[in-house]
Design a protein around this motif. Structure first.
Motif, PDB file in Angstrom:
ATOM      1  N   PRO A   1     -15.549 -27.928 -51.001  1.00  0.00           N
ATOM      2  CA  PRO A   1     -16.963 -27.767 -50.679  1.00  0.00           C
ATOM      3  C   PRO A   1     -17.760 -28.987 -51.133  1.00  0.00           C
ATOM      4  CG  PRO A   1     -16.089 -25.784 -51.705  1.00  0.00           C
ATOM      5  CD  PRO A   1     -15.045 -26.842 -51.864  1.00  0.00           C
ATOM      6  N   VAL A   2     -18.821 -29.299 -50.421  1.00  0.00           N
ATOM      7  CA  VAL A   2     -19.647 -30.454 -50.770  1.00  0.00           C
ATOM      8  C   VAL A   2     -21.004 -29.960 -51.257  1.00  0.00           C
ATOM      9  CG1 VAL A   2     -18.491 -31.943 -49.093  1.00  0.00           C
ATOM     10  CG2 VAL A   2     -20.527 -30.658 -48.402  1.00  0.00           C
ATOM     11  N   THR A   3     -21.702 -30.846 -51.948  1.00  0.00           N
ATOM     12  CA  THR A   3     -23.022 -30.489 -52.476  1.00  0.00           C
ATOM     13  C   THR A   3     -23.996 -30.220 -51.340  1.00  0.00           C
ATOM     14  OG1 THR A   3     -22.639 -31.854 -54.429  1.00  0.00           O
ATOM     15  CG2 THR A   3     -24.924 -31.289 -53.929  1.00  0.00           C
ATOM     16  N   CYS A   4     -24.741 -29.146 -51.467  1.00  0.00           N
ATOM     17  CA  CYS A   4     -25.721 -28.775 -50.447  1.00  0.00           C
ATOM     18  C   CYS A   4     -26.814 -29.830 -50.377  1.00  0.00           C
ATOM     19  CB  CYS A   4     -26.331 -27.409 -50.772  1.00  0.00           C
ATOM     20  SG  CYS A   4     -27.649 -26.899 -49.637  1.00  0.00           S
ATOM     21  N   SER A   5     -27.086 -30.343 -49.187  1.00  0.00           N
ATOM     22  CA  SER A   5     -28.091 -31.394 -49.018  1.00  0.00           C
ATOM     23  C   SER A   5     -29.512 -30.846 -49.112  1.00  0.00           C
ATOM     24  CB  SER A   5     -27.891 -32.079 -47.655  1.00  0.00           C
ATOM     25  OG  SER A   5     -27.982 -31.123 -46.597  1.00  0.00           O
ATOM     26  N   THR A   6     -29.682 -29.552 -48.914  1.00  0.00           N
ATOM     27  CA  THR A   6     -31.021 -28.963 -48.954  1.00  0.00           C
ATOM     28  C   THR A   6     -31.525 -28.797 -50.385  1.00  0.00           C
ATOM     29  OG1 THR A   6     -30.609 -27.766 -46.891  1.00  0.00           O
ATOM     30  CG2 THR A   6     -32.415 -26.973 -48.269  1.00  0.00           C
ATOM     31  N   CYS A   7     -30.683 -28.274 -51.259  1.00  0.00           N
ATOM     32  CA  CYS A   7     -31.112 -28.010 -52.641  1.00  0.00           C
ATOM     33  C   CYS A   7     -30.520 -28.993 -53.646  1.00  0.00           C
ATOM     34  CB  CYS A   7     -30.751 -26.584 -53.041  1.00  0.00           C
ATOM     35  SG  CYS A   7     -28.962 -26.275 -53.117  1.00  0.00           S
ATOM     36  N   GLY A   8     -29.692 -29.923 -53.163  1.00  0.00           N
ATOM     37  CA  GLY A   8     -29.098 -30.904 -54.064  1.00  0.00           C
ATOM     38  C   GLY A   8     -28.110 -30.312 -55.040  1.00  0.00           C
ATOM     39  N   GLY A   9     -27.550 -29.151 -54.697  1.00  0.00           N
ATOM     40  CA  GLY A   9     -26.561 -28.526 -55.566  1.00  0.00           C
ATOM     41  C   GLY A   9     -27.130 -27.568 -56.586  1.00  0.00           C
ATOM     42  N   HIS A  10     -28.451 -27.413 -56.599  1.00  0.00           N
ATOM     43  CA  HIS A  10     -29.076 -26.521 -57.580  1.00  0.00           C
ATOM     44  C   HIS A  10     -28.972 -25.052 -57.188  1.00  0.00           C
ATOM     45  CE1 HIS A  10     -30.746 -29.772 -59.969  1.00  0.00           C
ATOM     46  NE2 HIS A  10     -31.131 -30.358 -58.851  1.00  0.00           N
ATOM     47  N   GLY A  11     -28.804 -24.792 -55.901  1.00  0.00           N
ATOM     48  CA  GLY A  11     -28.746 -23.406 -55.457  1.00  0.00           C
ATOM     49  C   GLY A  11     -30.112 -22.769 -55.309  1.00  0.00           C
ATOM     50  N   GLN A  12     -31.155 -23.507 -55.671  1.00  0.00           N
ATOM     51  CA  GLN A  12     -32.517 -22.998 -55.628  1.00  0.00           C
ATOM     52  C   GLN A  12     -33.416 -23.963 -54.864  1.00  0.00           C
ATOM     53  OE1 GLN A  12     -33.641 -20.047 -57.456  1.00  0.00           O
ATOM     54  NE2 GLN A  12     -31.454 -19.683 -57.641  1.00  0.00           N
ATOM     55  N   VAL A  13     -34.383 -23.430 -54.163  1.00  0.00           N
ATOM     56  CA  VAL A  13     -35.419 -24.251 -53.543  1.00  0.00           C
ATOM     57  C   VAL A  13     -36.761 -23.741 -54.019  1.00  0.00           C
ATOM     58  CG1 VAL A  13     -34.080 -24.854 -51.502  1.00  0.00           C
ATOM     59  CG2 VAL A  13     -35.412 -22.750 -51.505  1.00  0.00           C
ATOM     60  N   ARG A  14     -37.750 -24.629 -54.033  1.00  0.00           N
ATOM     61  CA  ARG A  14     -39.078 -24.269 -54.507  1.00  0.00           C
ATOM     62  C   ARG A  14     -40.053 -24.190 -53.349  1.00  0.00           C
ATOM     63  NH1 ARG A  14     -40.145 -27.428 -60.221  1.00  0.00           N
ATOM     64  NH2 ARG A  14     -38.298 -26.641 -61.303  1.00  0.00           N
ATOM     65  N   ILE A  15     -40.857 -23.151 -53.353  1.00  0.00           N
ATOM     66  CA  ILE A  15     -41.860 -22.948 -52.323  1.00  0.00           C
ATOM     67  C   ILE A  15     -43.228 -22.921 -53.003  1.00  0.00           C
ATOM     68  CG2 ILE A  15     -42.711 -21.385 -50.540  1.00  0.00           C
ATOM     69  CD1 ILE A  15     -39.879 -20.363 -50.198  1.00  0.00           C
ATOM     70  N   GLN A  16     -44.130 -23.802 -52.574  1.00  0.00           N
ATOM     71  CA  GLN A  16     -45.465 -23.876 -53.161  1.00  0.00           C
ATOM     72  C   GLN A  16     -46.331 -22.757 -52.606  1.00  0.00           C
ATOM     73  OE1 GLN A  16     -46.136 -26.418 -55.391  1.00  0.00           O
ATOM     74  NE2 GLN A  16     -48.068 -25.415 -55.925  1.00  0.00           N
ATOM     75  N   GLN A  17     -46.898 -21.947 -53.497  1.00  0.00           N
ATOM     76  CA  GLN A  17     -47.803 -20.875 -53.104  1.00  0.00           C
ATOM     77  C   GLN A  17     -49.070 -20.998 -53.939  1.00  0.00           C
ATOM     78  OE1 GLN A  17     -45.733 -17.156 -53.494  1.00  0.00           O
ATOM     79  NE2 GLN A  17     -44.464 -17.499 -51.692  1.00  0.00           N
ATOM     80  N   GLY A  18     -50.042 -21.742 -53.401  1.00  0.00           N
ATOM     81  CA  GLY A  18     -51.268 -21.975 -54.149  1.00  0.00           C
ATOM     82  C   GLY A  18     -50.990 -22.794 -55.393  1.00  0.00           C
ATOM     83  N   PHE A  19     -51.345 -22.248 -56.562  1.00  0.00           N
ATOM     84  CA  PHE A  19     -51.113 -22.954 -57.812  1.00  0.00           C
ATOM     85  C   PHE A  19     -49.691 -22.735 -58.331  1.00  0.00           C
ATOM     86  CE2 PHE A  19     -55.779 -22.361 -57.933  1.00  0.00           C
ATOM     87  CZ  PHE A  19     -56.149 -23.695 -58.018  1.00  0.00           C
ATOM     88  N   PHE A  20     -48.951 -21.815 -57.747  1.00  0.00           N
ATOM     89  CA  PHE A  20     -47.628 -21.470 -58.242  1.00  0.00           C
ATOM     90  C   PHE A  20     -46.542 -22.078 -57.370  1.00  0.00           C
ATOM     91  CE2 PHE A  20     -50.243 -18.082 -59.970  1.00  0.00           C
ATOM     92  CZ  PHE A  20     -49.776 -17.999 -61.279  1.00  0.00           C
ATOM     93  N   THR A  21     -45.444 -22.399 -58.019  1.00  0.00           N
ATOM     94  CA  THR A  21     -44.250 -22.821 -57.308  1.00  0.00           C
ATOM     95  C   THR A  21     -43.175 -21.769 -57.558  1.00  0.00           C
ATOM     96  OG1 THR A  21     -44.757 -25.156 -57.551  1.00  0.00           O
ATOM     97  CG2 THR A  21     -42.470 -24.585 -57.069  1.00  0.00           C
ATOM     98  N   VAL A  22     -42.757 -21.076 -56.507  1.00  0.00           N
ATOM     99  CA  VAL A  22     -41.791 -19.985 -56.626  1.00  0.00           C
ATOM    100  C   VAL A  22     -40.406 -20.486 -56.255  1.00  0.00           C
ATOM    101  CG1 VAL A  22     -41.151 -17.694 -55.807  1.00  0.00           C
ATOM    102  CG2 VAL A  22     -43.560 -18.299 -56.080  1.00  0.00           C
ATOM    103  N   GLN A  23     -39.439 -20.208 -57.094  1.00  0.00           N
ATOM    104  CA  GLN A  23     -38.064 -20.586 -56.808  1.00  0.00           C
ATOM    105  C   GLN A  23     -37.325 -19.423 -56.174  1.00  0.00           C
ATOM    106  OE1 GLN A  23     -36.999 -23.947 -60.155  1.00  0.00           O
ATOM    107  NE2 GLN A  23     -35.874 -22.074 -60.098  1.00  0.00           N
TER     108      GLN A  23
END
Length: 371
Positions: free
Chosen positions: A158-180
């Motif tokens: 398996p190769v490192t995911c190009s979307t999350c850089g291997g972290h397994g998490q992505v961040r979504i900005q919701q106003g003042f908060f960033t939700v993982q």
């Protein structure tokens, strides 16, 4: 201008725990962060002060030096002011969302434990009382042997995911908060499979059947569960498997009913034996037993056979067998038998109360009812 005491600045006691200090800092950061207070120099200054205090008090060595020497003990080691990016608003609260959405393994990549399975095991009453060993066949998702559970074609990785850089998490900005949340492309694993295994199609698990031997202890009852550790679904990408819960269901018996550790059965009894007394052979789960019937036994009367019930699976205490006699009225009588019964009935004239006490008391109650 003298600096404010770090403990006073964060509003905590000098013996505050790390968790209390962290909570106080988050509260102030939420209130004074520049992202929430644009073009407010006072708020930015308060934020910098809180950040500086937190960086000292959150570090055990710096905190010890501050407690002993005050600001002089930590000059030059505390805060470098507000930094956007790595030190921005989202990073302050990032660990909060990590706690909520979780991450297993390096970089937050998630390998999920296998699901628990449930299997209903039908037993006869005899098997449940005596205990048994049952072989069960269950469908499961097992780790793919071709790729050793990696999901990748043999000879590849398996190769490192190009979307999350291997972290397994992505961040979504919701106003003042960033939700993982889990990366939608690698499903939280941090890895992508370019050449899937042909047998498991990249899942790392395959469906198969397996036969297990289940040792059922003596005395189990409907609803009892037996757990087989590690015999559930395989985990994803090498994570541990779940457990298998075998739930007992005891079939209905033709002779006995069960209530806890006691057994109950109805025993038909001829009216001659009920009147004169005698002995009656009754069944038990351990074989036959003799029940002594006293003269004058009434229908519905119960007799107890000690320790002829079920041995408790938990305490080892033995229950009893409760035999309820049901007196049968003879049917299809011959003329001679009917004549003898009539002759027998004539002997009761004038003495009914003596021989039928319940009947007399019932008549008295009926009379009082109509009066």
């Amino acid at each position: 201008m003298a600096k404010q005491d770090y403990y006073e600045l964060l509003g905590v006691a000098r013996n505050a725990s790390e968790a209390e200090i962290k909570k106080a800092y988050r509260r102030m950061a939420m209130k004074y962060h520049p992202d929430r207070n644009p073009d407010d120099a006072t708020a930015e200054a308060r934020f910098k002060e809180a950040k500086e205090a937190y960086e000292v008090l959150a570090d055990s060595q710096k905190r010890a030096a501050y407690d002993q020497f005050g600001h002089a003990g930590v000059d030059g080691s505390a805060g470098g002011g507000f930094r956007s990016g790595a030190g921005g608003f989202s990073d302050i609260f990032g660990d909060v969302f990590n706690d909520i959405f979780g991450g297993g393994g390096p970089g937050g990549a998630q390998n999920f434990r296998g699901a628990d399975l449930r299997y209903r095991l039908d037993l006869t009453l005899e098997e449940a009382v005596a205990g048994t060993t049952a072989n069960i066949r269950i469908p499961v998702h097992a780790s793919c042997k071709t790729c050793d559970g990696s999901g990748a074609k043999p000879g590849t990785q398996p190769v490192t995911c190009s979307t999350c850089g291997g972290h397994g998490q992505v961040r979504i900005q919701q106003g003042f908060f960033t939700v993982q949340q889990a990366c939608p492309h690698c499903r939280g694993t941090g890895k992508m499979i370019e050449e899937p295994c042909e047998d498991c199609h990249g899942e790392g698990v395959v469906q198969e059947h397996k036969t297990l031997s289940v040792k059922v202890p003596a005395g189990v009852d409907t609803g009892d569960r037996i757990r087989l550790n590690g015999e559930g679904e395989a985990g994803s990408r090498g994570a541990p498997p779940g457990d298998l819960y075998v739930e007992v269901s005891v079939k209905r018996h033709d002779v006995f009913t069960r209530d806890g550790n006691n057994l109950f059965c109805d025993v038909p009894l001829g009216f001659v034996t009920a009147a004169l007394g005698g002995e009656l052979e009754v069944p038990t789960l351990a074989g036959k037993a003799v029940l002594k019937i006293p003269e004058g036994t009434q229908s519905g009367q119960q007799f107890r056979l000690k320790n002829k019930g079920v041995k408790s699976v938990r305490s080892g205490a033995e229950g009893d067998l409760m035999c309820r006699v049901v007196i049968e009225t003879p049917v299809k009588l011959s003329k001679k038998q009917k004549a003898l019964l009539n002759e027998f009935a004539e002997t009761f004239e004038g003495t009914g109360g003596r021989h039928n006490p319940k009947h007399e008391s019932w008549l008295d109650a009926v009379k009082r009812f109509f009066e």
